[in-house]
Scaffold this motif. Structure first.
Motif, PDB file in Angstrom:
ATOM      1  N   LEU A 103       0.929  -1.380   0.052  1.00 34.98           N
ATOM      2  CA  LEU A 103       0.067   0.097  -0.086  1.00 34.98           C
ATOM      3  C   LEU A 103       0.732   1.235   0.033  1.00 34.98           C
ATOM      4  O   LEU A 103       0.601   2.244  -0.581  1.00 34.98           O
ATOM      5  CB  LEU A 103      -1.077  -0.054   1.212  1.00 34.98           C
ATOM      6  CG  LEU A 103      -2.075  -1.051   1.194  1.00 34.98           C
ATOM      7  CD1 LEU A 103      -2.748  -0.867   2.609  1.00 34.98           C
ATOM      8  CD2 LEU A 103      -2.854  -1.004   0.100  1.00 34.98           C
ATOM      9  N   VAL A 104       1.988   1.172   0.621  1.00 35.43           N
ATOM     10  CA  VAL A 104       2.909   2.187   0.777  1.00 35.43           C
ATOM     11  C   VAL A 104       4.297   2.036   0.258  1.00 35.43           C
ATOM     12  O   VAL A 104       4.520   0.895   0.385  1.00 35.43           O
ATOM     13  CB  VAL A 104       2.737   2.960   2.376  1.00 35.43           C
ATOM     14  CG1 VAL A 104       3.419   1.876   3.294  1.00 35.43           C
ATOM     15  CG2 VAL A 104       3.749   4.181   2.239  1.00 35.43           C
TER      16      VAL A 104
ATOM     17  N   PHE B 297      11.747   5.690  12.104  1.00 33.50           N
ATOM     18  CA  PHE B 297      10.549   6.812  12.682  1.00 33.50           C
ATOM     19  C   PHE B 297      11.034   8.296  12.420  1.00 33.50           C
ATOM     20  O   PHE B 297      10.192   9.232  12.599  1.00 33.50           O
ATOM     21  CB  PHE B 297      10.304   6.669  14.141  1.00 33.50           C
ATOM     22  CG  PHE B 297       9.450   5.527  14.377  1.00 33.50           C
ATOM     23  CD1 PHE B 297       7.998   5.391  13.909  1.00 33.50           C
ATOM     24  CD2 PHE B 297      10.113   4.563  15.114  1.00 33.50           C
ATOM     25  CE1 PHE B 297       7.410   4.222  14.005  1.00 33.50           C
ATOM     26  CE2 PHE B 297       9.328   3.304  15.305  1.00 33.50           C
ATOM     27  CZ  PHE B 297       8.048   3.030  14.892  1.00 33.50           C
ATOM     28  N   ALA B 298      12.049   8.300  11.913  1.00 32.25           N
ATOM     29  CA  ALA B 298      12.557   9.834  11.464  1.00 32.25           C
ATOM     30  C   ALA B 298      11.920  10.341  10.101  1.00 32.25           C
ATOM     31  O   ALA B 298      11.981  11.620   9.908  1.00 32.25           O
ATOM     32  CB  ALA B 298      14.179  10.034  11.104  1.00 32.25           C
ATOM     33  N   LYS B 299      11.377   9.456   9.427  1.00 33.95           N
ATOM     34  CA  LYS B 299      10.802   9.743   8.260  1.00 33.95           C
ATOM     35  C   LYS B 299       9.264  10.065   8.554  1.00 33.95           C
ATOM     36  O   LYS B 299       8.689   9.121   9.297  1.00 33.95           O
ATOM     37  CB  LYS B 299      10.996   8.686   7.288  1.00 33.95           C
ATOM     38  CG  LYS B 299       9.958   8.971   5.967  1.00 33.95           C
ATOM     39  CD  LYS B 299      10.049   7.782   4.796  1.00 33.95           C
ATOM     40  CE  LYS B 299       9.330   8.019   3.723  1.00 33.95           C
ATOM     41  NZ  LYS B 299       9.679   9.230   2.898  1.00 33.95           N
ATOM     42  N   GLN B 300       8.665  11.275   8.069  1.00 33.56           N
ATOM     43  CA  GLN B 300       7.290  11.532   8.419  1.00 33.56           C
ATOM     44  C   GLN B 300       6.500  11.104   6.916  1.00 33.56           C
ATOM     45  O   GLN B 300       6.764  11.563   6.146  1.00 33.56           O
ATOM     46  CB  GLN B 300       7.121  12.851   8.737  1.00 33.56           C
ATOM     47  CG  GLN B 300       7.680  13.416   9.889  1.00 33.56           C
ATOM     48  CD  GLN B 300       6.954  12.792  11.238  1.00 33.56           C
ATOM     49  OE1 GLN B 300       5.735  12.889  11.310  1.00 33.56           O
ATOM     50  NE2 GLN B 300       7.845  12.321  12.035  1.00 33.56           N
TER      51      GLN B 300
ATOM     52  N   MET C 175      -2.313   6.925  10.646  1.00 31.83           N
ATOM     53  CA  MET C 175      -2.479   8.337  10.947  1.00 31.83           C
ATOM     54  C   MET C 175      -1.960   9.248  10.185  1.00 31.83           C
ATOM     55  O   MET C 175      -2.738  10.103   9.441  1.00 31.83           O
ATOM     56  CB  MET C 175      -2.117   8.839  12.209  1.00 31.83           C
ATOM     57  CG  MET C 175      -2.574  10.224  12.624  1.00 31.83           C
ATOM     58  SD  MET C 175      -1.667  10.430  14.422  1.00 31.83           S
ATOM     59  CE  MET C 175       0.109  10.538  14.142  1.00 31.83           C
ATOM     60  N   GLN C 176      -0.787   9.203   9.540  1.00 30.65           N
ATOM     61  CA  GLN C 176      -0.089  10.277   8.730  1.00 30.65           C
ATOM     62  C   GLN C 176      -0.408   9.943   7.152  1.00 30.65           C
ATOM     63  O   GLN C 176      -0.427  11.253   6.637  1.00 30.65           O
ATOM     64  CB  GLN C 176       1.615   9.914   8.777  1.00 30.65           C
ATOM     65  CG  GLN C 176       2.259  10.302  10.052  1.00 30.65           C
ATOM     66  CD  GLN C 176       3.699   9.700  10.182  1.00 30.65           C
ATOM     67  OE1 GLN C 176       4.003   9.010   9.285  1.00 30.65           O
ATOM     68  NE2 GLN C 176       4.511  10.364  10.835  1.00 30.65           N
TER      69      GLN C 176
END
Length: 217
Positions: free
Chosen positions: A18-19, A82-85, A125-126
């Motif tokens: 999906l991503v 987790f540094a990537k948004q 969420m993002q």
């Protein structure tokens, strides 16, 4: 002419299905290896563990590492990842619209991922997709792929028989899990493993992009 639906439930893998995060995961695995002074895995070796729980992935990449070293690696990996948004733009082309069409057409939707719960919730969420799924299962709350447990938990919770479910994934771990659960699968070639390798696991559909699923069901 009315054509009845073959499936009631479609279960998606997350990363690489999906991503579009495969290259980022590879980078984070390699970065953590450097920080731990492990031998840095080649790109494909890193891709080969995507979909497994992080603990199983580290064990496969570094079988001689002790528990403390594995835990240190996982800590470094998590900080890098987790540094990537993420944003909705990180979804593969057409995926958001596809999910909305499937929901509007009456399909139940689920996610079965090797990610941890913290990582998946943040990603949902993002990308603004949490509301589209009836249920999600993560590797840190059940057995890792390719064990069938997370799929069995999903169909049991939704009270949908295995023969009415479809698993969509980009890795052999997804297709093996589906086979182990007695659920048919669709392979997508936009993620961790090649179409040639995925075909060895007899998927019902072979898709170049996940959004093409709408053409087959």
């Amino acid at each position: 002419m009315f054509v009845p639906k073959r499936f009631d439930l479609i279960i998606f893998d997350w990363d690489g299905t999906l991503v579009n995060t495969i290259d980022w995961i590879v980078h984070c695995l390699q970065d953590a290896a450097v920080r731990c002074r492990f031998e840095v895995p080649e790109d494909q070796a890193a891709k080969d563990v995507i979909g497994l729980s992080i603990d199983n992935a580290v064990r496969q990449l570094f079988p001689e590492a002790d528990k403390d070293s594995r835990n240190t690696f996982i800590e470094h990996y998590g900080k890098a990842f987790f540094a990537k948004q993420l944003s909705r733009a990180d979804l593969f082309k057409g995926v958001f619209d596809m999910l909305n069409v499937l929901r509007a057409s009456g399909y139940r939707l689920a996610v079965a991922t090797g990610k941890g719960r913290k990582g998946l919730q943040k990603a949902l969420m993002q990308t603004g997709t949490e509301h589209l799924f009836d249920i999600t299962r993560c590797a840190d709350e059940t057995a890792s792929k390719p064990a069938p447990v997370m799929l069995q938990e999903i169909i049991d919770r939704l009270e949908i028989p295995a023969e009415r479910a479809l698993m969509v994934g980009d890795s052999i771990h997804d297709l093996q899990m589906a086979r182990n659960a007695g659920i048919v699968s669709a392979a997508v070639a936009c993620g961790a493993h090649s179409p040639e390798l995925l075909r060895q696991y007899d998927p019902l559909f072979n898709l170049a992009q996940t959004s093409q699923l709408l053409e087959f069901i």
